[in-house]
Design an enzyme around this catalytic site. Sequence first.
Site, short mmCIF file in Angstrom:
data_model
loop_
_atom_site.label_atom_id
_atom_site.label_comp_id
_atom_site.label_asym_id
_atom_site.label_seq_id
_atom_site.Cartn_x
_atom_site.Cartn_y
_atom_site.Cartn_z
N ASP A 16 0.79 -1.24 0.00
CA ASP A 16 0.00 0.00 0.00
C ASP A 16 0.82 1.29 0.00
OD1 ASP A 16 -1.85 -2.00 0.30
OD2 ASP A 16 -2.54 -1.41 2.29
N LYS A 56 -7.06 -4.12 -3.06
CA LYS A 56 -7.69 -4.81 -1.94
C LYS A 56 -8.52 -3.85 -1.11
CE LYS A 56 -3.71 -4.46 1.29
NZ LYS A 56 -4.31 -3.69 2.38
N CYS A 66 -2.09 -2.63 8.22
CA CYS A 66 -1.91 -3.61 7.15
C CYS A 66 -0.63 -4.43 7.31
CB CYS A 66 -1.91 -2.91 5.79
SG CYS A 66 -3.50 -2.10 5.44
#
Length: 292
Positions: A115, A176, A209
């Site tokens: 990310d 995602k 994450c």
Amino acid sequence: AAEAAAPGGGGCSSAGGGSVPVLFCFSVFARPSTVPHGAGYELLIQKFLSLYGDQIDMHRKFVVQLFAEEWSQYIDLPKGFLVSERCKVRLVPLQIQMTTLGNLAPSSTVFFCCDMQERFRPAIKYFGDIISVGQRLLQGARLLGIPVIVTEQYPKGLGNTVQEIDLTGAKLVLPKTKFSMVLPEVEAALAEIPGVRSVVLFGVETHVCIQQTALELVGRGLEVHIVADATSSRSMMDRMFALERLARTGIIVTTSEAILLQLVADKEHPKFKEIQNLIKASAPESGLLSKV
């Protein structure tokens, strides 16, 4: 994956063809089902997976046991055992304590880039610095032939991976909404790479994450290395406590230079000079490592 132990005796006496009722036990669960007459170890394992697949960690080792009336207890499934009469079997995980050594080799390592997206740029502390280190890691991965898996959290709203990071040659770039990177597509990609043992993980955010990805990977039997100088959060307190928590679980918190030099391992490695040149590029003095 599961393994059956050979020694032992007991079993079921002969019966006719068709289906045979079997009680399948795993952990605190016991579920009656049927298998074809003459089913052996492989079919029993398949049935366990169909009944308890969401609870079974396939990176563990298991023993299949049969309840033997003559002993009034479970015994290891006898070698060559075939189901011929109603019986009870159970799947038992082997409790093997293993020390995490943290050895890395290019042939058994995958890089996870999590990310590193445009919309995070103004919010994440030291974001420019972790971009620089992340790009260096991906260059090293390309030089060493290490697969790279990249995720982007809700790119429709948060943008794609920042342009400074070159994703050329990445095995998978995946959008995602789940915080963890461990998606079905990622698990399928890992299954296609023979002998994967270690994941080098970096990106944002450390306490969300990165943390959730690391814990899921460890739960699947993989060794995880988190690159501290390529991993950050909006809050340094969140980042610090996440890294401390992860280190206590056996996850390795390390640095980009340590990772790259561990992967080449020897000055005589054919890619050593190129990796050395990556490392010689000025590392950002961001204060990130003082906050690990």
